[in-house]
Design a protein around this motif. Structure first.
Motif, PDB file in Angstrom:
ATOM      1  N   THR A   3       0.840  -1.192   0.000  1.00 56.25           N
ATOM      2  CA  THR A   3       0.000   0.000   0.000  1.00 56.25           C
ATOM      3  C   THR A   3       0.876   1.244   0.000  1.00 56.25           C
ATOM      4  O   THR A   3       1.844   1.320   0.756  1.00 56.25           O
ATOM      5  CB  THR A   3      -0.884  -0.006   1.260  1.00 56.25           C
ATOM      6  N   LYS A   4       0.505   2.211  -0.828  1.00 57.94           N
ATOM      7  CA  LYS A   4       1.262   3.465  -0.860  1.00 57.94           C
ATOM      8  C   LYS A   4       0.476   4.566  -0.171  1.00 57.94           C
ATOM      9  O   LYS A   4      -0.752   4.609  -0.258  1.00 57.94           O
ATOM     10  CB  LYS A   4       1.547   3.883  -2.302  1.00 57.94           C
ATOM     11  N   CYS A   5       1.195   5.468   0.474  1.00 57.48           N
ATOM     12  CA  CYS A   5       0.546   6.620   1.111  1.00 57.48           C
ATOM     13  C   CYS A   5       0.144   7.623   0.038  1.00 57.48           C
ATOM     14  O   CYS A   5       0.951   8.009  -0.801  1.00 57.48           O
ATOM     15  CB  CYS A   5       1.505   7.258   2.112  1.00 57.48           C
ATOM     16  N   THR A   6      -1.112   8.011   0.066  1.00 56.89           N
ATOM     17  CA  THR A   6      -1.611   8.963  -0.933  1.00 56.89           C
ATOM     18  C   THR A   6      -0.969  10.338  -0.772  1.00 56.89           C
ATOM     19  O   THR A   6      -0.796  11.069  -1.730  1.00 56.89           O
ATOM     20  CB  THR A   6      -3.140   9.108  -0.798  1.00 56.89           C
ATOM     21  N   SER A   7      -0.608  10.692   0.456  1.00 59.73           N
ATOM     22  CA  SER A   7      -0.041  12.021   0.695  1.00 59.73           C
ATOM     23  C   SER A   7       1.408  12.127   0.244  1.00 59.73           C
ATOM     24  O   SER A   7       1.774  13.073  -0.425  1.00 59.73           O
ATOM     25  CB  SER A   7      -0.141  12.392   2.170  1.00 59.73           C
ATOM     26  N   CYS A   8       2.245  11.153   0.625  1.00 60.74           N
ATOM     27  CA  CYS A   8       3.671  11.283   0.321  1.00 60.74           C
ATOM     28  C   CYS A   8       4.125  10.320  -0.765  1.00 60.74           C
ATOM     29  O   CYS A   8       5.243  10.432  -1.256  1.00 60.74           O
ATOM     30  CB  CYS A   8       4.513  11.099   1.581  1.00 60.74           C
ATOM     31  N   GLY A   9       3.291   9.385  -1.153  1.00 62.59           N
ATOM     32  CA  GLY A   9       3.636   8.457  -2.219  1.00 62.59           C
ATOM     33  C   GLY A   9       4.554   7.315  -1.785  1.00 62.59           C
ATOM     34  O   GLY A   9       4.857   6.427  -2.570  1.00 62.59           O
ATOM     35  N   GLU A  10       4.988   7.331  -0.518  1.00 57.28           N
ATOM     36  CA  GLU A  10       5.880   6.279  -0.022  1.00 57.28           C
ATOM     37  C   GLU A  10       5.090   5.001   0.270  1.00 57.28           C
ATOM     38  O   GLU A  10       3.925   5.054   0.646  1.00 57.28           O
ATOM     39  CB  GLU A  10       6.565   6.727   1.278  1.00 57.28           C
TER      40      GLU A  10
END
Ligand SMILES: [Zn+2]
Ligand SMILES: [Zn+2]
Ligand SMILES: [Zn+2]
Ligand SMILES: [Zn+2]
Ligand SMILES: [Zn+2]
Ligand SMILES: [Zn+2]
Length: 298
Positions: A3-10
């Motif tokens: 899963t990737k973080c929508t805010s930081c893309g990490e």
């Protein structure tokens, strides 16, 4: 799939906690980003629920079952603590809304920076998702800042046609409109006169019907888009409470209102230009109207 973080893309590799948005299927936020100001500020329109990474995985596997549990839990935890509804929020009542095509977050064009794809029709993204567009959106496309359309996309760009302020006698005024709750025939005040004139009676705010129609259209389109994404047409949208069939009823209704403002606007244009010339405005009235009325180019 990670899963990737929508805010930081990490990628969210943390062993413990992540956040899943209640409104969006593909909106996940890592713990670091959740602590940042923008996510807290956005919570009115965008509900992030804490969960463990493993729970998120099982949720993805059995989406229906776990989202039900999740909703029950939220009902007791969060909804009671906040009685704010989008329909009573300042953002909805006083500003033009849009939603992010990537995370589905609703935001005010006036209050937040958003971006609009120049090539795609009505493809807007929020400030947090914008960096992701470099890799996720078609590479040839360029984005421009949504608020470049200001002041068209504010209440100051909307005329109250056929309404005269009973305080200062200005016709077709712009900005907020207030109406006396007691007087009949109606007694209206512009925002400059509100609280200064006729103070012995109580007033209510009358949302401009164009703003009403625009914001409902945005919310209805978003409701349908989320339902399609979630593959659940009977789902009630958690911001509006609307189902897909509610949204399908609302869209033609508000499109009619938007059209009616457009034709009203065109009828009034020549009259307004005459008035503005008479008042010797510094700005070229035609340019001024074009600048203020983006829908004149629809
Ligand atoms: Zn993050
Ligand atoms: Zn979201
Ligand atoms: Zn976004
Ligand atoms: Zn595009
Ligand atoms: Zn006035
Ligand atoms: Zn009155």
């Amino acid at each position: 799939m990670a899963t990737k973080c929508t805010s930081c893309g990490e990628q969210i590799t943390s062993l413990s906690i992540m956040y899943k948005c209640r409104q969006c299927v593909d909106h996940f936020v890592c713990q670091l980003c959740e602590e940042k100001e923008h996510n807290r500020a956005g919570q009115l329109f965008h509900t992030l629920d804490e969960m463990s990474v493993s729970a998120a995985k099982s949720m993805a596997n059995s989406a229906t079952a776990s989202s039900k549990n999740c909703n029950d839990k939220q009902e007791s935890n969060k909804c009671t603590s906040s009685n704010s509804s989008i329909f009573t929020s300042d953002e909805y009542l006083y500003s033009f809304l849009t939603y992010c095509k990537h995370c589905h977050r609703v935001f005010s064009i006036e209050k937040e920076t958003g971006f609009e794809c120049q090539e795609c029709k009505a493809y807007n993204v929020c400030n947090q998702c914008f960096p992701l567009m470099k890799t996720l959106h078609s590479s040839g496309h360029t984005f421009k800042i949504l608020s470049e359309n200001l002041p068209a996309l504010t209440l100051n760009g909307l005329y109250h046609f056929g309404v005269t302020c009973n305080g200062c006698s200005s016709e077709c005024f712009t900005g907020k409109r207030y109406q006396c709750r007691e007087c009949s025939p109606s007694y209206d005040l512009c925002e400059k006169c509100f609280d200064k004139k006729h103070t012995h009676h109580e007033f209510r705010y009358i949302q401009h019907f164009m703003l009403f129609a625009h914001n409902r259209q945005i919310l209805a389109v978003r409701t349908m888009s989320l339902a399609a994404k979630n593959g659940d047409l009977d789902r009630r949208d958690s911001i509006t409470g609307w189902t897909v069939s509610d949204a399908e009823r609302i869209i033609p209704q508000v499109t009619g209102m938007l059209q009616s403002y457009k034709s009203e606007f065109q009828e009034e244009v020549s009259k307004l230009i005459r008035d503005l010339r008479g008042a010797q405005q510094e700005l070229d009235p035609v340019e001024d109207l074009k600048r203020r009325h983006w829908w004149a180019c629809w």
